[in-house]
Design a protein around this motif. Structure first.
Motif, mmCIF file in Angstrom:
data_model
loop_
_atom_site.group_PDB
_atom_site.id
_atom_site.type_symbol
_atom_site.label_atom_id
_atom_site.label_comp_id
_atom_site.label_asym_id
_atom_site.label_seq_id
_atom_site.Cartn_x
_atom_site.Cartn_y
_atom_site.Cartn_z
ATOM 1 N N UNK A 12 -23.503 1.210 53.809
ATOM 2 C CA UNK A 12 -22.897 1.884 52.669
ATOM 3 C C UNK A 12 -22.008 0.948 51.888
ATOM 4 N N UNK A 13 -20.873 1.482 51.430
ATOM 5 C CA UNK A 13 -19.917 0.715 50.637
ATOM 6 C C UNK A 13 -18.523 0.932 51.190
ATOM 7 N N UNK A 14 -17.782 -0.162 51.351
ATOM 8 C CA UNK A 14 -16.391 -0.032 51.787
ATOM 9 C C UNK A 14 -15.581 0.586 50.640
ATOM 10 N N UNK A 15 -14.945 1.723 50.933
ATOM 11 C CA UNK A 15 -14.138 2.383 49.907
ATOM 12 C C UNK A 15 -12.645 2.310 50.191
ATOM 13 N N UNK A 16 -12.254 1.935 51.405
ATOM 14 C CA UNK A 16 -10.828 1.794 51.731
ATOM 15 C C UNK A 16 -10.684 0.857 52.920
ATOM 16 N N UNK A 17 -9.695 -0.015 52.820
ATOM 17 C CA UNK A 17 -9.407 -0.962 53.889
ATOM 18 C C UNK A 17 -7.897 -1.005 54.108
ATOM 19 N N UNK A 18 -7.439 -1.311 55.315
ATOM 20 C CA UNK A 18 -6.000 -1.325 55.577
ATOM 21 C C UNK A 18 -5.333 -2.575 55.017
ATOM 22 N N UNK A 19 -4.015 -2.529 54.960
ATOM 23 C CA UNK A 19 -3.240 -3.677 54.488
ATOM 24 C C UNK A 19 -3.128 -4.715 55.594
ATOM 25 N N UNK A 20 -3.167 -5.972 55.204
ATOM 26 C CA UNK A 20 -2.990 -7.056 56.172
ATOM 27 C C UNK A 20 -1.611 -6.943 56.837
ATOM 28 N N UNK A 21 -1.563 -7.253 58.113
ATOM 29 C CA UNK A 21 -0.353 -7.195 58.942
ATOM 30 C C UNK A 21 0.042 -5.771 59.325
ATOM 31 N N UNK A 40 -7.242 5.779 61.162
ATOM 32 C CA UNK A 40 -8.409 5.306 60.415
ATOM 33 C C UNK A 40 -8.413 3.782 60.358
ATOM 34 N N UNK A 41 -9.541 3.189 60.715
ATOM 35 C CA UNK A 41 -9.706 1.739 60.647
ATOM 36 C C UNK A 41 -10.084 1.291 59.238
ATOM 37 N N UNK A 42 -10.986 2.014 58.596
ATOM 38 C CA UNK A 42 -11.430 1.767 57.223
ATOM 39 C C UNK A 42 -12.337 2.924 56.835
ATOM 40 N N UNK A 43 -12.810 2.953 55.602
ATOM 41 C CA UNK A 43 -13.715 4.000 55.134
ATOM 42 C C UNK A 43 -14.982 3.387 54.549
ATOM 43 N N UNK A 44 -16.109 4.003 54.876
ATOM 44 C CA UNK A 44 -17.394 3.630 54.308
ATOM 45 C C UNK A 44 -17.949 4.868 53.611
ATOM 46 N N UNK A 45 -18.270 4.723 52.320
ATOM 47 C CA UNK A 45 -18.700 5.874 51.506
ATOM 48 C C UNK A 45 -17.693 7.012 51.616
ATOM 49 N N UNK A 46 -16.411 6.643 51.674
ATOM 50 C CA UNK A 46 -15.279 7.565 51.749
ATOM 51 C C UNK A 46 -15.241 8.366 53.059
ATOM 52 N N UNK A 47 -16.041 7.969 54.035
ATOM 53 C CA UNK A 47 -15.990 8.615 55.348
ATOM 54 C C UNK A 47 -15.178 7.731 56.293
ATOM 55 N N UNK A 86 -21.195 -2.471 52.837
ATOM 56 C CA UNK A 86 -20.973 -2.378 54.279
ATOM 57 C C UNK A 86 -22.306 -2.572 54.982
ATOM 58 N N UNK A 87 -22.361 -3.558 55.866
ATOM 59 C CA UNK A 87 -23.593 -3.910 56.560
ATOM 60 C C UNK A 87 -23.349 -3.811 58.058
ATOM 61 N N UNK A 88 -24.228 -3.139 58.807
ATOM 62 C CA UNK A 88 -24.061 -3.078 60.262
ATOM 63 C C UNK A 88 -23.998 -4.484 60.860
ATOM 64 N N UNK A 89 -23.053 -4.690 61.759
ATOM 65 C CA UNK A 89 -22.849 -5.992 62.378
ATOM 66 C C UNK A 89 -21.790 -6.823 61.701
#
Length: 345
Positions: free
Chosen positions: A63-72, A80-87, A184-187
């Protein structure tokens, strides 16, 4: 008379012009006491202070990364670790990576047990079950639905592979390798992770002493302050550094992880160059004297000038052992803790 006086002066001038050389001063001597103590010889080796490594975070969803956490930032089980397609992709506690979809009818296994343990810890199994069984039954299905409704996932009672990532404990977010909008790619590894535990990574080489897990070490910070630590584990050189011909891991045969006894005293920085004191050899409860008390004997070996309680001196031969911190291990006839020996100044 004048001639005689002149001759006398001349004689004095000739024969008394030089003074006899002064006698050498005797060496100043003092005494020291034989002590019973522990001795250790050490070697300093460089290390990098930061955070202990964690298992890499691997995305398994397309899918597509729609949210990622801040560094540190820090991510704990249940968050939540991150979101793919808002999931959301949710972290749950566990040491075994997920490898399949989970739902009613799957064969019992440790992944089911981990999922159930997390549902209990997070409160979603309240009133349903209090201990993980490893069997994905109807009660587990209902607890999963509770969890899915709470985190914003489709309420199905099934956990798709990649929807949950099992982690051993809290993770600290490192450098991002993707960005919102990236495919977002598996692996794929969306960002680097470490644990939240402070640690020093020490490159090993054949010249360093063997260190076993649990061995005491000392960490020398850039400020020259010293913090006690222990050797936690030995592992391979990180893949990201093993191919480099330069840097701290060049020529290293492995990496020793050292954990400080007082993590709060090491700050919060990463990749901080420090020194680690490793023990080469050590002895416990031995007799020791200052190195300056040793006398080289004409027939070889060493001796000590012992001072008796009455003030008399006598020379005795000794066998020496470990040298450390200005002291030397000694053994010989008549030596005991509290014996007085002469020390050259």
């Amino acid at each position: 008379v004048a001639a005689a006086a002149a001759g006398a002066v001349a004689a004095v001038t000739v024969t008394g012009g030089r003074q006899a050389p002064a006698a050498p001063r005797p060496a100043r001597l003092s005494t020291a006491t034989v002590v019973r103590t522990n001795l250790a010889t050490t070697v300093l080796t460089p290390g990098m202070l930061g955070y202990a490594p964690a298992r890499p975070l691997i995305n398994l969803l397309p899918g597509t990364y729609t949210s990622l956490p801040a560094e540190d930032s820090t991510i704990r089980p249940g968050q939540v670790l991150y979101r793919v397609d808002d999931q959301p992709v949710i972290a749950m506690r566990g040491r075994i990576p997920g490898w399949r979809d989970l739902g009613p009818g799957v064969t019992p296994g440790p992944d089911v047990r981990q999922l159930q343990a997390s549902l209990i810890a997070l409160g979603y199994a309240s009133g349903l079950f209090s201990a993980p069984s490893g069997v994905y039954d109807g009660l587990t299905d209902y607890a999963v639905q509770r969890w899915q409704a709470a985190v914003g996932l489709p309420v199905t009672g099934n956990v798709a592979l990649g929807q949950v990532v099992f982690i051993a404990g809290p993770l600290r977010v490192g450098a991002l390798t993707v960005f919102p909008g990236s495919a977002a790619v598996p692996g794929q590894r969306p960002y680097q992770v470490t644990t939240t535990r402070r640690a020093v990574m020490v490159p090993l080489n054949p010249n360093l002493p063997d260190v076993t897990a649990g061995s005491a070490v000392t960490i020398v910070l850039p400020s020259q302050s010293r913090i006690p630590g222990r050797a936690a584990a030995e592992g391979p050189v990180p893949a990201s550094a093993s191919s480099s011909a330069h840097g701290p891991y060049a020529g290293a045969t492995g990496v020793l992880t050292v954990e400080p006894a007082r993590p709060g005293g090491t700050g919060t920085g990463s990749d901080v160059p420090v020194q680690v004191s490793l023990t080469v050899q050590s002895v416990r409860h031995v007799l020791a004297v200052p190195v300056s008390a040793l006398l080289a004997l004409s027939g070889g070996g060493y001796g000590l000038d012992i001072v008796t309680p009455s003030g008399h001196h006598h020379l005795t031969g000794v066998t020496v052992g470990v040298f450390a911190g200005g002291l030397v291990q000694v053994s010989g006839v008549g030596l005991a803790s509290g014996t007085k020996v002469v020390v050259a100044q």
